[in-house]
Design an enzyme around this catalytic site. Structure first.
Site, short mmCIF file in Angstrom:
data_model
loop_
_atom_site.label_atom_id
_atom_site.label_comp_id
_atom_site.label_asym_id
_atom_site.label_seq_id
_atom_site.Cartn_x
_atom_site.Cartn_y
_atom_site.Cartn_z
N THR C 17 32.78 43.50 31.91
CA THR C 17 32.66 42.28 31.12
C THR C 17 33.66 41.20 31.53
O THR C 17 33.62 40.09 31.03
CB THR C 17 32.82 42.58 29.61
OG1 THR C 17 34.05 43.29 29.44
CG2 THR C 17 31.68 43.42 29.09
N GLY C 18 34.58 41.54 32.45
CA GLY C 18 35.51 40.52 32.96
C GLY C 18 34.74 39.47 33.74
O GLY C 18 33.65 39.74 34.26
N ARG C 19 35.32 38.28 33.86
CA ARG C 19 34.61 37.18 34.51
C ARG C 19 34.27 37.52 35.97
O ARG C 19 33.13 37.39 36.41
CB ARG C 19 35.48 35.92 34.45
CG ARG C 19 34.73 34.62 34.60
CD ARG C 19 35.63 33.46 34.25
NE ARG C 19 36.77 33.41 35.15
CZ ARG C 19 36.87 32.53 36.16
NH1 ARG C 19 35.90 31.67 36.38
NH2 ARG C 19 37.92 32.52 36.93
N GLU C 20 35.29 37.99 36.70
CA GLU C 20 35.09 38.29 38.11
C GLU C 20 34.09 39.44 38.28
O GLU C 20 33.19 39.40 39.11
CB GLU C 20 36.44 38.65 38.74
CG GLU C 20 36.43 38.67 40.24
CD GLU C 20 37.85 38.87 40.79
OE1 GLU C 20 38.40 37.90 41.31
OE2 GLU C 20 38.39 39.99 40.69
N LYS C 43 33.36 47.35 24.05
CA LYS C 43 32.20 46.48 24.23
C LYS C 43 30.92 47.26 24.49
O LYS C 43 29.94 46.71 25.00
CB LYS C 43 32.47 45.48 25.37
CG LYS C 43 33.70 44.62 25.08
CD LYS C 43 33.67 43.27 25.73
CE LYS C 43 34.81 42.42 25.18
NZ LYS C 43 35.07 41.22 25.97
N THR C 97 41.68 45.91 41.57
CA THR C 97 42.93 45.47 40.93
C THR C 97 44.11 45.52 41.91
O THR C 97 44.19 46.42 42.73
CB THR C 97 43.22 46.39 39.74
OG1 THR C 97 42.05 46.45 38.93
CG2 THR C 97 44.40 45.90 38.92
N GLU C 98 45.00 44.53 41.80
CA GLU C 98 46.22 44.56 42.61
C GLU C 98 47.45 44.49 41.72
O GLU C 98 47.33 44.36 40.51
CB GLU C 98 46.23 43.42 43.63
CG GLU C 98 46.15 42.04 43.02
CD GLU C 98 46.06 40.94 44.08
OE1 GLU C 98 46.92 40.92 44.97
OE2 GLU C 98 45.15 40.12 43.99
N GLU C 215 47.83 44.49 60.06
CA GLU C 215 48.80 43.48 59.63
C GLU C 215 50.20 44.07 59.76
O GLU C 215 50.35 45.28 59.92
CB GLU C 215 48.57 43.14 58.15
CG GLU C 215 47.33 42.37 57.87
CD GLU C 215 47.20 42.01 56.39
OE1 GLU C 215 46.29 41.26 56.07
OE2 GLU C 215 48.02 42.48 55.57
N HIS C 256 49.73 39.85 52.02
CA HIS C 256 49.61 40.99 51.12
C HIS C 256 50.96 41.65 50.82
O HIS C 256 51.92 41.50 51.56
CB HIS C 256 48.66 42.02 51.72
CG HIS C 256 47.31 41.46 51.98
ND1 HIS C 256 46.83 41.28 53.26
CD2 HIS C 256 46.37 41.00 51.15
CE1 HIS C 256 45.62 40.75 53.19
NE2 HIS C 256 45.31 40.56 51.92
#
Lengths: 71, 392, 298
Positions: C17-20, C43, C97-98, C215, C256
């Protein structure tokens, strides 16, 4: 008016409230209330994301979003 | 978030670990008063966030009362690797029968914490030639005391010393876990002639991403913002622009002295572009990552900031194929910023290469203003190479 | 074929349900991904783009069996969500998630190893098997994904989510499609490294080459190089290592969280040397990647 986007309102087509709903629907606050009149905010006009939410509230022609760089 | 020695020791002492008796001193006079209270044989230790202070000449062992003030004056006047000394820890000297190393840190390869222990403390772990014992720590199951005992035995201890070391290891494990440390290190841990184990130096680093669980510690030691690089005026203004508008992120603005301004995408793309810029012999004016979906205003202000440096002639706007960022909104912001400076976008933008969402709209805008732009078919480093050619 | 996920993989979204999450759910569905349920505690009973929402993973799976989950929840809630996924037997756990506390992610990865779940991320944009499915949000909208990614023989593993799409796009433009592209995540500790994913590509008959994007920081590239030097691989490996300039600025983090050279570890120059020594084709320029791949697969 914005450099890239110009939003034109025809209050006569925005019955019955003169376009007040525009103020709330726009995600980037292009519209503002000046006294009783709905006006556009020049700085925010350029933030317009072309989402089209403002075009569907009133009859066609009430709000026109012009992309000046396409003209 | 690196804790200072005295802060690390405060946490360890509260967790039940013995540390030397000590006092803090903000001036040579306070150091003298502390030494008087603690007895004559003391060590003066500058509280700066670096390791290897002993080697850097940053410690003073003082055996006579008259020597305290001159020694403290010298320490306060001598910055250590760029850190000014504002605070000394004055501690009783400890006579060691043996010195040990104990540390816990995350091993990226093992993807979990690992306990390191050595019977040769006092030197940095990297330089240790003695055998270092390594024991992984489970986060799913509690650390059993017998494991600490095994390590103590592995260090060659027996009798009461083995039992005391077992407790010390248990305490370090508890401290590491309780405070969400990234590193908890006691070096040296000294075994005294009367059989005590004393944490003579300690270094704890807390996880900034877990700070929300440790607001008490953050407030107690004033950790907010500690360890962050001091920003230049330019970098500070970039941070202000970023904070003034929540839309999109302008992260990591770093100033250099070249003539090519950069507005580049975040993460791996910015690394790629920056390498290409240096490879092509171009001189970057700044490093700047933008991401998320920034507003026209934010991009405009960043553009103006970058171009406000007198040596900056042009700006390159280069990102990977974007999915969240809007190409047209970034294009508007850059062009608007340049126009507000009274300059010509066509000659001020060295190249614009952001393919992705709303690119047709963005390209139409760029075309209108005569800005050289590139589509996804031209790779980011190719664009940089073309800027370099264009200059010659 | 593909690795990790294909058109049959059934997916749930935790934090739907989160926007992203709601956005990538809609776009993934449009791309053809089989997202069968979502979970947001409190929810349950709602719907997001036609996907039913549950309060718990157990309840979601009881009605809609699934193999994979995408977790997009705030960092303080990540550990619980991930443990819930693993305890309920989900085999593929993609963590978007970060900035997750190190202790939390280490605990999640330890339990995942015990239970045999494969974790991708954290700080990952997900997994995409072009033309088949997407688990996560790599590449943005369904249309944008179709434009950048095409099916084919090249595997892609990248420490940068954005560069996963950029590299796929470069390959696509050169007529080289991809089998599966994995954004392995930009954090210091991730669930699946290059070395751990390589055997999956080796076992996939469709994959004929693998491209990696590395990297500064971490030892993921070095570990891969050491393995290749000792055992080799049936697949040609082509690498690009970004951030060579960071060698001149030790201790400064770029991009990062893991992109930092510390104590002589994680240096891009050392990574490039180790990979070349192990027979990996390392591109000097990003633009050379497609031609190196072409050369390698003939």
């Amino acid at each position: 008016m914005g450099i890239f986007i110009k939003v034109e309102i025809d209050p006569s087509l925005c019955a019955p409230d003169g376009g007040r709903k525009l103020v709330n629907v726009c995600p980037v606050n292009v519209f503002a209330l000046d006294q009783d009149r709905v006006v556009t905010d020049a700085e925010n006009e350029d933030e317009c994301t072309l989402c089209g939410l403002c075009l569907n509230l009133y009859p066609p022609g009430a709000v026109v979003v012009r992309r000046l760089y396409r003209e | 978030m690196r804790l200072l020695e005295y802060e690390s020791k405060t946490l360890l002492r509260e967790m039940g670990m013995e540390v030397p008796l000590g006092r803090l001193a903000h001036s040579p006079e306070e150091a003298a008063a502390a030494a008087k209270e603690l007895g004559t044989a003391v060590v003066l230790k500058p509280q700066v966030p670096i390791g290897g202070r002993g080697k850097a000449g940053g410690l003073a062992f003082v055996d006579r009362e008259t020597e305290v003030i001159p020694a403290a004056e010298r320490l306060f006047a001598t910055p250590l690797r760029g850190y000014e000394v504002k605070l000394l820890l004055v501690e009783q000297q400890i006579q060691a029968r043996q010195e040990f190393y104990l540390g816990i840190t995350y091993d990226p390869a093992a993807r979990g914490p690992v306990l390191l222990a050595s019977a040769a403390g006092g030197v940095e772990i990297e330089a240790m030639t003695e055998r270092v014992l390594r024991r992984p720590l489970s986060l799913v199951r509690p650390w059993p005391t017998f494991r600490s005992r095994e390590v103590a035995a592995g260090l060659g201890l027996t009798g009461p010393a083995l039992l005391r070391m077992t407790t010390a290891i248990d305490r370090l494990v508890e401290t590491f876990l309780k405070f969400d440390a990234l590193l908890a290190e006691i070096n040296p841990l000294m075994l005294t002639d009367d059989g005590r184990l004393v944490a003579v130096d300690a270094h704890i680093e807390l996880d900034p991403d877990a700070a929300f669980r440790h607001q008490d510690v953050v407030a107690r030691f004033g950790l907010a913002g500690r360890g962050e690089r001091t920003l230049s005026e330019f970098e500070r203004r970039a941070a202000e622009i970023d904070q003034a508008d929540h839309r999109g992120v302008a992260g990591r603005m770093v100033q250099f002295d070249g003539d090519l301004g950069l507005l580049i995408g975040g993460g791996g793309a910015s690394l790629t572009v920056f390498d290409a810029v240096l490879d092509a012999g171009l001189r970057p004016a700044n490093y700047c990552e933008i991401g998320g979906n920034p507003s026209v205003w934010k991009v405009k202000e960043l553009t103006k900031l970058i171009l406000s440096q007198p040596q900056v002639k042009r700006i390159a706007v280069i990102m990977n194929v974007v999915s969240n960022t809007r190409v047209d909104l970034v294009a508007r912001g850059v062009i608007k910023g340049i126009l507000e400076l009274g300059r010509d976008p066509a000659t001020t933008i060295a190249a614009f290469r952001i393919p992705g969402s709303w690119e047709e709209e963005g390209f139409a805008l760029l075309q209108r203003y005569g800005v050289p732009f590139y589509t996804r078919e031209t790779s980011m480093d190719q664009v940089v190479a073309m800027i370099a050619q264009d200059k010659r | 074929m593909a690795i990790l996920a294909d058109e049959r993989t059934r997916i749930i979204v935790q934090g739907i349900t989160g926007r992203e999450a709601a956005t990538f759910t809609a776009e993934s569905l449009a791309y053809g991904a089989r997202i069968v349920a979502g979970v947001t505690p409190g929810k349950g009973g709602q719907e997001v783009h036609g996907v039913p929402v549950y309060d718990t993973v157990a309840a979601a799976l009881a009605d809609h069996p699934a193999e994979a989950t995408v977790i997009s929840v705030p960092a303080p809630l990540l550990k619980d969500a991930a443990l819930e996924a693993i305890e309920n037997g989900l085999q593929l756990v993609v963590i978007v998630t970060e900035r997750i506390p190190r202790r939390d992610i280490a605990e999640v990865l330890e339990l995942a190893r015990e239970r045999g779940s494969r974790v991708i991320g954290p700080n990952s944009l997900g997994v995409i098997s072009p033309g088949k499915t997407r688990v996560g949000m790599c590449g943005g909208s369904a249309d944008a994904v179709r434009r950048a990614y095409t099916p084919g023989p090249v595997g892609v593993m990248s420490r940068s989510g954005g560069m996963t799409t950029e590299i796929a796009s470069l390959l696509t433009h050169a007529g080289l499609g991809q089998s599966t592209c994995v954004s392995v995540g930009g954090d210091p500790i991730v669930g699946s490294t290059f070395l751990e994913l390589l055997p999956l590509y080796e076992a996939d008959p469709e994959t004929r080459a693998v491209v990696i994007f590395g990297e500064p920081g971490s030892t993921m590239e070095e570990a891969l190089a050491a393995h290749l030097a000792a055992y080799g691989s049936r697949l040609p490996i082509i690498a690009f290592i970004a951030g060579r300039f960071a060698d001149r600025m030790p201790g400064v983090r770029f991009g990062h969280a893991a992109a930092i050279v510390e104590g002589g570890r994680g240096s891009p120059a050392a990574k490039i040397a180790a990979l070349r020594q192990a027979g990996v084709r390392v591109a000097d320029h990003l633009r050379d990647l497609p031609s190196l791949v072409q050369e390698a697969i003939g």
